[in-house]
Design an enzyme around this catalytic site. Structure first.
Site, PDB file in Angstrom:
ATOM      1  N   ASN A  27       0.946  -1.269   0.052  1.00 40.73           N
ATOM      2  CA  ASN A  27      -0.066   0.079   0.062  1.00 40.73           C
ATOM      3  C   ASN A  27       0.820   1.265   0.127  1.00 40.73           C
ATOM      4  OD1 ASN A  27      -3.115  -0.658  -0.042  1.00 40.73           O
ATOM      5  ND2 ASN A  27      -2.123  -1.915   1.612  1.00 40.73           N
ATOM      6  N   ARG A 104       0.228  -2.365  14.997  1.00 35.00           N
ATOM      7  CA  ARG A 104       0.380  -2.071  16.446  1.00 35.00           C
ATOM      8  C   ARG A 104      -0.932  -1.369  16.642  1.00 35.00           C
ATOM      9  NH1 ARG A 104       3.183  -3.961  20.023  1.00 35.00           N
ATOM     10  NH2 ARG A 104       3.283  -1.982  21.206  1.00 35.00           N
ATOM     11  N   LEU A 106      -2.752   1.858  18.200  1.00 35.00           N
ATOM     12  CA  LEU A 106      -2.345   3.233  18.660  1.00 35.00           C
ATOM     13  C   LEU A 106      -2.948   3.731  19.898  1.00 35.00           C
ATOM     14  CD1 LEU A 106      -2.415   4.928  15.257  1.00 35.00           C
ATOM     15  CD2 LEU A 106      -0.439   4.048  16.220  1.00 35.00           C
ATOM     16  N   HIS A 122      -7.914  -1.247   5.703  1.00 32.26           N
ATOM     17  CA  HIS A 122      -8.482  -2.586   6.444  1.00 32.26           C
ATOM     18  C   HIS A 122      -9.111  -3.417   5.283  1.00 32.26           C
ATOM     19  CE1 HIS A 122      -9.453  -5.328   9.509  1.00 32.26           C
ATOM     20  NE2 HIS A 122     -10.494  -5.608   8.979  1.00 32.26           N
ATOM     21  N   ASP A 158     -10.051  -0.735  14.084  1.00 32.61           N
ATOM     22  CA  ASP A 158     -10.910  -0.780  12.782  1.00 32.61           C
ATOM     23  C   ASP A 158     -12.145  -0.046  12.863  1.00 32.61           C
ATOM     24  OD1 ASP A 158      -8.799  -2.077  11.844  1.00 32.61           O
ATOM     25  OD2 ASP A 158      -9.446  -4.122  12.310  1.00 32.61           O
TER      26      ASP A 158
HETATM   27  C1  GRF Z   1      -2.949  -4.992   3.782  1.00 29.47           C
HETATM   28  O1  GRF Z   1      -4.047  -6.094   3.792  1.00 29.47           O
HETATM   29  C2  GRF Z   1      -3.979  -3.885   4.870  1.00 29.47           C
HETATM   30  O2  GRF Z   1      -5.293  -3.786   4.321  1.00 29.47           O
HETATM   31  C3  GRF Z   1      -3.744  -4.496   6.126  1.00 29.47           C
HETATM   32  O3  GRF Z   1      -2.619  -4.922   6.169  1.00 29.47           O
HETATM   33  C4  GRF Z   1      -2.059  -5.258   4.895  1.00 29.47           C
HETATM   34  C5  GRF Z   1      -0.965  -4.473   4.651  1.00 29.47           C
HETATM   35  O4  GRF Z   1      -0.319  -4.955   3.283  1.00 29.47           O
HETATM   36  N1  GRF Z   1      -4.012  -3.264   7.129  1.00 29.47           N
HETATM   37  P1  GRF Z   1       0.819  -4.048   2.644  1.00 29.47           P
HETATM   38  O5  GRF Z   1       1.964  -4.232   3.557  1.00 29.47           O
HETATM   39  O6  GRF Z   1       0.500  -2.825   2.374  1.00 29.47           O
HETATM   40  O7  GRF Z   1       1.368  -4.858   1.577  1.00 29.47           O
END
Ligand code: GRF
Length: 214
Positions: A27, A104, A106, A122, A158
């Site tokens: 991401n 983690r 927060l 998420h 979340d």
């Molecule tokens: C993703 O599936 C995100 O939705 C979740 O953790 C994963 C992280 O993946 N919170 P990356 O490290 O961005 O590849």
């Protein structure tokens, strides 16, 4: 609930992002690519990881982005670790914190340090399937659609106002892994878009709803 009333009316002046990761950083890569391709007018001021071996740190370095590795195990408490992260972010004048696979919880004081200015992605359609391994939770539950959610972070896990969601159908041939792979494609699409929406302003929080001006 209805006490969250902060309502930035104008575009955020500060487009400096702090991205928090713990792992592979795909991401983070999607955000970096969106900036490079001028789909997102922002700058990543720093990438912080709580794990020194997070592969995402290497992605950041390759893109010329400053990285900081802070091991949570070096701090006596969650509060102390979070205070150190806030310090690193403030030092670089970060205006929006983006959690991108940051594993983690927060503390309330971290969240209070960046009011309505922390985003999380998420891999489910919240409020369904919070917590770890959400794609597998959804697959095991047998839902017919799942997806991804970008939301503003509150002290609850979340939770928080939903900025963007994407729906991903669950196919009869899916495994938890194949479902997760298709959800990830959508994550990479909606995270940069949600960041743009936040930075452009013209939204408000009404109760727990994220409301964009028409
Ligand atoms: C993703 O599936 C995100 O939705 C979740 O953790 C994963 C992280 O993946 N919170 P990356 O490290 O961005 O590849």
């Amino acid at each position: 609930m209805s006490s969250r009333k902060a309502a930035p009316a104008k575009a955020a002046a500060n487009r400096r992002l702090g991205v928090l990761i713990s792992g592979r950083g795909s991401n983070l890569q999607a955000i970096t690519d969106a900036i490079a391709e001028q789909r997102l007018d922002a700058e990543i001021a720093v990438v912080i990881s709580n794990r020194r071996d997070a592969p995402g740190l290497e992605r950041a370095r390759r893109a010329g982005i400053e990285t900081v590795a802070l091991r949570h195990t070096d701090y006596g408490s969650r509060e102390a670790f979070d205070a150190a992260m806030v310090g690193e972010l403030r030092q670089r004048d970060v205006g929006l914190v983006c959690l991108a696979g940051f594993m983690r919880l927060l503390s309330g004081s971290f969240v209070a340090a960046f009011p309505n200015a922390i985003l999380n992605i998420h891999p489910s359609l919240l409020p369904a399937f919070v917590g770890l391994d959400a794609q597998r939770q959804a697959w095991e539950h047998g839902v017919k659609v799942s997806g991804a959610t970008v939301h503003i972070v509150t002290p609850e896990l979340d939770d928080g106002p939903i900025v963007r969601q994407a729906v991903v159908p669950v196919l009869p041939t899916d495994s938890a892994d194949s479902l997760a792979a298709r959800i990830l494609v959508e994550e990479h699409r909606i995270y940069p878009e949600a960041i743009r929406v936040i930075l452009d302003g013209g939204w408000r929080i009404d109760g727990r709803r994220f409301v964009e001006q028409p």
